[in-house]
Design a protein around this motif. Structure first.
Motif, PDB file in Angstrom:
ATOM      1  N   VAL A 182      -1.154  11.565  -0.045  1.00 59.00           N
ATOM      2  CA  VAL A 182       0.553  11.783   0.225  1.00 59.00           C
ATOM      3  C   VAL A 182      -0.072  11.997   1.869  1.00 59.00           C
ATOM      4  O   VAL A 182       0.645  11.697   2.847  1.00 59.00           O
ATOM      5  N   ALA A 183      -0.071  12.989   2.184  1.00 60.12           N
ATOM      6  CA  ALA A 183      -0.268  13.714   3.080  1.00 60.12           C
ATOM      7  C   ALA A 183      -1.349  12.749   4.058  1.00 60.12           C
ATOM      8  O   ALA A 183      -1.075  12.942   5.370  1.00 60.12           O
ATOM      9  N   ALA A 184      -1.868  12.496   3.986  1.00 55.32           N
ATOM     10  CA  ALA A 184      -2.557  11.543   4.724  1.00 55.32           C
ATOM     11  C   ALA A 184      -2.703  10.233   5.293  1.00 55.32           C
ATOM     12  O   ALA A 184      -3.368   9.216   5.165  1.00 55.32           O
ATOM     13  N   ASP A 185      -1.118   9.697   3.912  1.00 49.90           N
ATOM     14  CA  ASP A 185      -0.351   8.642   4.050  1.00 49.90           C
ATOM     15  C   ASP A 185      -1.389   7.200   3.065  1.00 49.90           C
ATOM     16  O   ASP A 185      -1.267   6.488   3.739  1.00 49.90           O
ATOM     17  N   LEU A 186      -1.854   7.824   2.866  1.00 45.59           N
ATOM     18  CA  LEU A 186      -3.105   6.566   1.733  1.00 45.59           C
ATOM     19  C   LEU A 186      -2.113   6.249  -0.158  1.00 45.59           C
ATOM     20  O   LEU A 186      -1.523   7.686  -0.332  1.00 45.59           O
ATOM     21  N   ASP A 187      -1.818   4.664  -0.012  1.00 40.17           N
ATOM     22  CA  ASP A 187      -0.996   4.726  -1.081  1.00 40.17           C
ATOM     23  C   ASP A 187      -1.794   4.770  -2.415  1.00 40.17           C
ATOM     24  O   ASP A 187      -3.275   5.182  -2.603  1.00 40.17           O
ATOM     25  N   PRO A 188      -1.496   4.582  -3.886  1.00 39.96           N
ATOM     26  CA  PRO A 188      -2.641   4.184  -5.050  1.00 39.96           C
ATOM     27  C   PRO A 188      -3.425   2.954  -4.646  1.00 39.96           C
ATOM     28  O   PRO A 188      -4.657   3.712  -4.742  1.00 39.96           O
ATOM     29  N   VAL A 189      -3.488   2.098  -4.040  1.00 39.83           N
ATOM     30  CA  VAL A 189      -4.103   1.247  -4.383  1.00 39.83           C
ATOM     31  C   VAL A 189      -4.818   0.916  -2.547  1.00 39.83           C
ATOM     32  O   VAL A 189      -6.552   1.002  -2.747  1.00 39.83           O
ATOM     33  N   GLU A 190      -5.022   1.791  -1.806  1.00 40.60           N
ATOM     34  CA  GLU A 190      -5.790   1.806  -0.504  1.00 40.60           C
ATOM     35  C   GLU A 190      -6.468   2.933  -1.475  1.00 40.60           C
ATOM     36  O   GLU A 190      -7.459   3.325  -0.540  1.00 40.60           O
ATOM     37  N   THR A 191      -6.665   4.065  -1.838  1.00 40.85           N
ATOM     38  CA  THR A 191      -7.903   5.020  -2.595  1.00 40.85           C
ATOM     39  C   THR A 191      -7.987   4.535  -3.269  1.00 40.85           C
ATOM     40  O   THR A 191      -9.269   4.710  -3.241  1.00 40.85           O
ATOM     41  N   LEU A 192      -7.440   3.977  -3.948  1.00 47.30           N
ATOM     42  CA  LEU A 192      -8.877   3.068  -5.643  1.00 47.30           C
ATOM     43  C   LEU A 192      -9.259   2.094  -4.488  1.00 47.30           C
ATOM     44  O   LEU A 192     -10.951   1.907  -4.287  1.00 47.30           O
ATOM     45  N   ALA A 193      -9.506   1.343  -3.372  1.00 49.12           N
ATOM     46  CA  ALA A 193      -9.647  -0.178  -2.384  1.00 49.12           C
ATOM     47  C   ALA A 193     -11.390   1.253  -1.565  1.00 49.12           C
ATOM     48  O   ALA A 193     -12.127   0.810  -1.314  1.00 49.12           O
ATOM     49  N   TRP A 194     -10.860   2.412  -0.989  1.00 49.28           N
ATOM     50  CA  TRP A 194     -11.720   3.439  -0.001  1.00 49.28           C
ATOM     51  C   TRP A 194     -12.891   4.025  -1.703  1.00 49.28           C
ATOM     52  O   TRP A 194     -14.104   3.957  -0.672  1.00 49.28           O
ATOM     53  N   ARG A 195     -12.289   4.266  -2.949  1.00 48.70           N
ATOM     54  CA  ARG A 195     -13.570   4.641  -3.495  1.00 48.70           C
ATOM     55  C   ARG A 195     -14.128   3.635  -3.756  1.00 48.70           C
ATOM     56  O   ARG A 195     -15.596   3.855  -4.581  1.00 48.70           O
ATOM     57  N   VAL A 196     -13.653   2.606  -4.003  1.00 47.46           N
ATOM     58  CA  VAL A 196     -14.451   1.690  -5.038  1.00 47.46           C
ATOM     59  C   VAL A 196     -15.985   0.914  -3.328  1.00 47.46           C
ATOM     60  O   VAL A 196     -17.037   0.498  -3.693  1.00 47.46           O
ATOM     61  N   ALA A 197     -14.927   1.426  -1.963  1.00 49.78           N
ATOM     62  CA  ALA A 197     -16.275   1.082  -0.836  1.00 49.78           C
ATOM     63  C   ALA A 197     -17.042   1.813  -0.704  1.00 49.78           C
ATOM     64  O   ALA A 197     -18.310   1.994  -0.606  1.00 49.78           O
ATOM     65  N   LEU A 203     -14.862  -2.367 -11.086  1.00 46.81           N
ATOM     66  CA  LEU A 203     -14.851  -3.042 -12.721  1.00 46.81           C
ATOM     67  C   LEU A 203     -14.777  -1.610 -13.892  1.00 46.81           C
ATOM     68  O   LEU A 203     -13.780  -1.869 -14.616  1.00 46.81           O
ATOM     69  N   ASN A 204     -14.542  -0.026 -12.827  1.00 49.52           N
ATOM     70  CA  ASN A 204     -14.511   0.491 -13.931  1.00 49.52           C
ATOM     71  C   ASN A 204     -13.066   0.603 -13.481  1.00 49.52           C
ATOM     72  O   ASN A 204     -11.603   1.889 -13.861  1.00 49.52           O
ATOM     73  N   LEU A 205     -12.189   0.570 -12.371  1.00 52.74           N
ATOM     74  CA  LEU A 205     -10.763   0.367 -12.426  1.00 52.74           C
ATOM     75  C   LEU A 205     -10.129  -0.850 -12.466  1.00 52.74           C
ATOM     76  O   LEU A 205      -9.042  -0.688 -12.549  1.00 52.74           O
ATOM     77  N   LEU A 206     -10.235  -1.385 -12.996  1.00 50.15           N
ATOM     78  CA  LEU A 206      -9.687  -2.648 -14.166  1.00 50.15           C
ATOM     79  C   LEU A 206      -8.378  -2.743 -14.884  1.00 50.15           C
ATOM     80  O   LEU A 206      -7.367  -3.586 -14.450  1.00 50.15           O
ATOM     81  N   GLY A 207      -8.787  -0.873 -15.587  1.00 49.82           N
ATOM     82  CA  GLY A 207      -7.106  -1.302 -16.423  1.00 49.82           C
ATOM     83  C   GLY A 207      -6.256  -0.210 -15.309  1.00 49.82           C
ATOM     84  O   GLY A 207      -5.158   0.000 -15.562  1.00 49.82           O
ATOM     85  N   ARG A 208      -6.504  -0.806 -14.177  1.00 46.05           N
ATOM     86  CA  ARG A 208      -5.673   0.344 -13.005  1.00 46.05           C
ATOM     87  C   ARG A 208      -3.892  -0.259 -12.758  1.00 46.05           C
ATOM     88  O   ARG A 208      -2.234  -0.108 -12.610  1.00 46.05           O
ATOM     89  N   GLY A 209      -3.880  -1.983 -13.111  1.00 47.12           N
ATOM     90  CA  GLY A 209      -3.244  -3.071 -13.131  1.00 47.12           C
ATOM     91  C   GLY A 209      -2.972  -3.432 -11.209  1.00 47.12           C
ATOM     92  O   GLY A 209      -1.893  -4.133 -11.815  1.00 47.12           O
ATOM     93  N   TRP A 210      -3.581  -3.161 -10.704  1.00 43.65           N
ATOM     94  CA  TRP A 210      -3.907  -3.876  -9.174  1.00 43.65           C
ATOM     95  C   TRP A 210      -3.962  -5.226  -9.174  1.00 43.65           C
ATOM     96  O   TRP A 210      -4.760  -5.575  -9.741  1.00 43.65           O
ATOM     97  N   SER A 211      -3.393  -6.446  -8.672  1.00 39.45           N
ATOM     98  CA  SER A 211      -3.619  -7.373  -8.521  1.00 39.45           C
ATOM     99  C   SER A 211      -4.920  -7.683  -7.331  1.00 39.45           C
ATOM    100  O   SER A 211      -5.314  -6.973  -6.566  1.00 39.45           O
ATOM    101  N   GLU A 212      -5.028  -8.770  -7.407  1.00 37.72           N
ATOM    102  CA  GLU A 212      -6.078  -8.611  -6.276  1.00 37.72           C
ATOM    103  C   GLU A 212      -5.713  -9.209  -5.167  1.00 37.72           C
ATOM    104  O   GLU A 212      -6.219  -8.798  -3.670  1.00 37.72           O
TER     105      GLU A 212
END
Length: 296
Positions: A182-197, A203-212
């Protein structure tokens, strides 16, 4: 531990941030069996919580009471709000928070008993006592899930105490990690997108519910910030900025290990290592919680 290697380990573990990260890789698998071991899953199913995500949401949210979706969405951080709303409060019609708490502890103890049957009782008692001592020093202020777990009654048996202390510490660390994000101004889907990169399969994060569309927008925002290249590769700036978040997470989780001291911390690491290795044998490599590799 004796011999020249002992001094090397103790000296290395004197660095508070590194100590916090090393110990995290040892207690996180102890907690994580509650999601993956067949006995743990069966305990959730026995109270009506069938399916991975029902057990996950009910078991993890139960220390908060019969919580509604909004606070759980905030506390869990990286799930889309509609995913949480689909699980809560519906799970409380299947099992009360008290039943979910009993199920998760019963299943975790049964799982650990199966995984540690070759270890002497004295090993488990000492590990539980040291991990409890560390968990008792975890600062609860500003750490909702950590504080809620720390407030639960102390387990009666060593494996129950071991698992509960591991859970308190991992949730307290997770709360601190969210604060750093939060202090770095990252929202949840940005955080996940970074980890995927960087290091997690999408495929391990499909259950989180974010759309394409939400994934694509998050990747675009990261590219605008200079964290990703236009084709989605991490930049040097992005790697450095996220490492700063990881360092802040480690620093926020360091107090228990500073208080425990290097010798007792190293002893705890030794005791937890065979337990953590056993836990890794039942946790899938492609798991949806991003389990860290064991570090020594």
């Amino acid at each position: 531990m004796t011999g020249p290697d002992a001094e090397v380990h103790v000296t290395a573990l004197d660095d508070a941030g590194r100590t916090a990260r090393v110990l995290w890789t040892h207690y996180e698998p102890v907690h994580a069996i509650t999601y993956f071991h067949p006995r743990a899953r069966a305990a959730f199913e026995a109270v009506g919580l069938r399916g991975f995500w029902r057990g996950y949401f009910a078991g993890r949210a139960a220390p908060l009471g019969a919580a509604e979706p909004a606070p759980v969405t905030a506390a869990f951080f990286n799930f889309a709000p509609h995913t949480v709303a689909r699980a809560l409060p519906a799970v409380w019609r299947l099992a009360t928070p008290e039943e979910a708490l009993r199920a998760r502890l019963t299943g975790a103890v049964q799982a650990l008993a199966e995984l540690t049957y070759e270890l002497p009782e004295s090993h488990l008692v000492e590990a539980a006592e040291l991990l409890e001592a560390a968990a008792a020093e975890a600062e609860p202020a500003g750490r909702v899930l950590g504080a809620a777990n720390a407030a639960l009654p102390r387990g009666e048996y060593p494996l129950a105490r071991l698992w509960q202390a591991a859970t308190t510490l991992r949730e307290q660390r997770g709360d601190g990690h969210i604060a750093a994000l939060v202090a770095a101004d990252l929202d949840p889907v940005e955080t996940l997108a970074w980890r995927v990169a960087v290091d997690i399969s999408p495929l391990n994060l499909l259950g989180r519910g974010w759309s394409e569309e939400q994934w694509a927008a998050a990747r675009a925002r990261l590219a605008e910030r200079g964290w990703l290249t236009p084709d989605g590769e991490p930049t040097e700036e992005g790697l450095a900025r996220f490492q700063a978040i990881e360092d802040a997470t480690d620093a926020a989780a360091a107090r228990p290990w500073r208080t425990l001291g290097p010798e007792r911390t190293e002893r705890l690491r030794e005791l937890l290592e065979p337990i953590a290795r056993a836990a890794h044998t039942v946790i899938p490599e492609g798991n949806p919680i991003g389990l860290p590799a064991l570090r020594s």
